[in-house]
Design a protein around this motif. Structure first.
Motif, PDB file in Angstrom:
ATOM      1  N   ILE A   1     -48.531 -29.046  79.543  1.00 36.07           N
ATOM      2  CA  ILE A   1     -49.428 -30.128  79.964  1.00 36.07           C
ATOM      3  C   ILE A   1     -49.868 -29.929  81.408  1.00 36.07           C
ATOM      4  O   ILE A   1     -51.048 -30.082  81.745  1.00 36.07           O
TER       5      ILE A   1
ATOM      6  N   TYR B   1     -54.491 -30.402  74.710  1.00 42.62           N
ATOM      7  CA  TYR B   1     -53.898 -31.232  75.770  1.00 42.62           C
ATOM      8  C   TYR B   1     -53.565 -32.626  75.238  1.00 42.62           C
ATOM      9  O   TYR B   1     -52.469 -33.157  75.481  1.00 42.62           O
TER      10      TYR B   1
ATOM     11  N   LEU C   1     -49.774 -34.278  74.823  1.00 46.22           N
ATOM     12  CA  LEU C   1     -49.401 -35.554  75.431  1.00 46.22           C
ATOM     13  C   LEU C   1     -48.786 -36.499  74.395  1.00 46.22           C
ATOM     14  O   LEU C   1     -47.776 -37.158  74.659  1.00 46.22           O
TER      15      LEU C   1
END
Length: 474
Positions: free
Chosen positions: A209, A413, A417
């Motif tokens: 991340i 991404y 998350l």
């Protein structure tokens, strides 16, 4: 979309060129090509080995359209996993269209955007993250973005995710098994090992991340705003960096009234330089709009280059005071933004005064890791290479040098998350002694988000959104 169809598309850019390549994929690709190919050695394509090339003519009845080379790739050992034919013809747009229309009339349909790569994914030749890397590779315009795309296409990122998913899935299976024996109060999953695995997954996810911040700017080019008062040499510096007369240069203050952008590669990394209008008080309506845009560009930039006229620094306390105030505003508003303070026009001051000027701007900079001071002469290219080296220092290229996985895709991404959020829930549940059935729900969600990245879990809408951004022919 019917993946049983035979599809055709131009695989090279449209327009005139030395050669063009048309690609056909599908179960009947070879037999369709055979019907309109006349080998100079009387060969039948269907009888030839895979990964061979054959010279002949494409014919429409008795009419010869072109002399071509035909490459054969038999499934499953092809890009799409199906039978594939590639026709290399002469690059005339007329010839391209004649051959294309011939096959569209005889068993093929036009390929949709990204359909060849989608078929490669559906046939297990690539996972979804590798398929997306194909588009990134085509779009790469510098060494760094190319390196990242190649690493992802080789499966570096997806193999890391698959390994984590597999380990988590093994523990998930044991926890699910415990639910079948809930009345007997047994534990099949070693909780200590499970906590260690969760900690490991958490660290890997956080690293991936965090890499997105670097990967995203490398992929899209690092925006650098060149700002300062009018007539300090901003446009001259831009031209020196680009090594061309990109911006208009004159002695008239306020010549640049809008932002001018261009991109170059420095050390294999793309930098997008933005020449902005000079900052000053003005009653000119058009120039005022340009100055407003300058502040917008500072906000969007990853690095700010602030130019000062070095000839005005000598014995001008009011000027130095104003510069300090202006720089403090930028540093206070954007404390994390790298700033390079440059005194330009050093060629117009004596060598004795140059050390004094450099000390003065270093003092203004309050030099730290994210603020650098430099003395240059943009008009004569003096100090420009040093500026390039400073810009490279601001970019975290360590991950590139160490061949670490860097995330550049916003879809990945987002999934990372969400996966991290679920892993955190599992860790909290373990710490608070939550029952196995509730743990299992969060674990399933984490596995789901891992599967989204590699394509083990997909929807038609997701695939449509991804492959719609590809060019036709890939």
């Amino acid at each position: 979309m019917n993946i049983q169809d035979n599809i055709i598309a131009l695989a090279t850019p449209s327009g005139a060129g030395a050669i063009s390549v048309l690609r056909i994929s599908g179960k009947e690709a070879i037999s369709i090509a055979d019907a309109h190919f006349k080998s100079i050695r009387k060969k039948k394509l269907s009888e030839q080995k895979s990964h061979t090339i054959h010279l002949g003519h494409i014919i429409d009845g008795q009419k010869i359209l072109d002399e071509v080379l035909v490459s054969i790739f038999k499934g499953p050992n092809s890009y799409t996993g199906e039978n594939v034919i590639e026709i290399s013809c002469h690059g005339s747009p007329f010839i391209q269209q004649e051959i294309l229309q011939l096959f569209l009339r005889n068993g093929c349909r036009m390929a949709d955007a990204g359909e060849f790569t989608m078929r490669a994914f559906l046939n297990g030749k690539l996972d979804l993250s590798q398929a997306e890397a194909v588009a990134d590779l085509i779009a790469s315009d510098n060494e760094a973005s190319h390196q990242i795309a190649m690493q992802q296409m080789r499966g570096g990122f997806s193999s890391e995710i698959k390994k984590l998913r597999e380990e988590l899935l093994n523990f998930a299976s044991l926890i699910e098994l415990e639910l079948d024996f809930a009345e007997e109060d047994v534990e099949f999953a070693d909780r200590t090992q499970f906590i260690e695995l969760l900690n490991k997954i958490q660290l890997v996810l956080k690293r991936l991340i965090d890499s997105f911040a670097v990967g995203n700017v490398i992929k899209n080019g690092i925006p650098v705003a060149i700002v300062g008062e009018p007539n300090v040499g901003k446009s001259t510096l831009l031209n020196a960096l680009l090594n061309e007369e990109r911006a208009i240069v004159s002695d008239i203050a306020g010549t640049t009234r809008d932002t001018i952008e261009d991109e170059i590669s420095i050390g294999g990394i793309g930098f997008r330089f933005i020449d902005t209008a000079g900052i000053r008080d003005t009653k000119d309506v058009v120039e005022s709009i340009g100055i407003k845009k300058t502040f917008e560009k500072i906000e969007q930039a990853q690095v700010v280059v602030y130019l000062i006229d070095s000839t005005k620094l000598i014995g001008n306390k009011d000027f130095i005071k104003n510069i300090r105030l202006e720089l403090e505003k930028i540093k206070n508003k954007f404390p994390q933004k790298p700033l390079v303070i440059i005194a330009n026009k050093k060629d117009q001051i004596s060598e004795d005064l140059q050390d004094f000027i450099l000390t003065e701007i270093a003092d203004i900079a309050h030099t730290n890791a994210k603020t650098k001071a430099l003395l240059i002469a943009a008009k004569g290219n003096s100090g420009v290479e040093e500026l390039k080296n400073i810009l490279l220092e601001f970019v975290n290229t360590g991950a590139l040098r160490n061949n670490e996985t860097i995330i550049t895709n916003s879809r990945h991404y987002d999934s990372l998350l969400k996966a991290l959020e679920e892993i955190n829930h599992v860790q909290d549940g373990m710490a608070n002694g939550i029952s196995s059935d509730l743990l299992a729900i969060d674990i399933r969600q984490a596995l789901y988000h891992f599967g989204e990245i590699t394509g083990e879990i997909t929807t038609d809408d997701l695939l449509g959104n991804i492959f719609a951004n590809f060019c036709i022919g890939k």
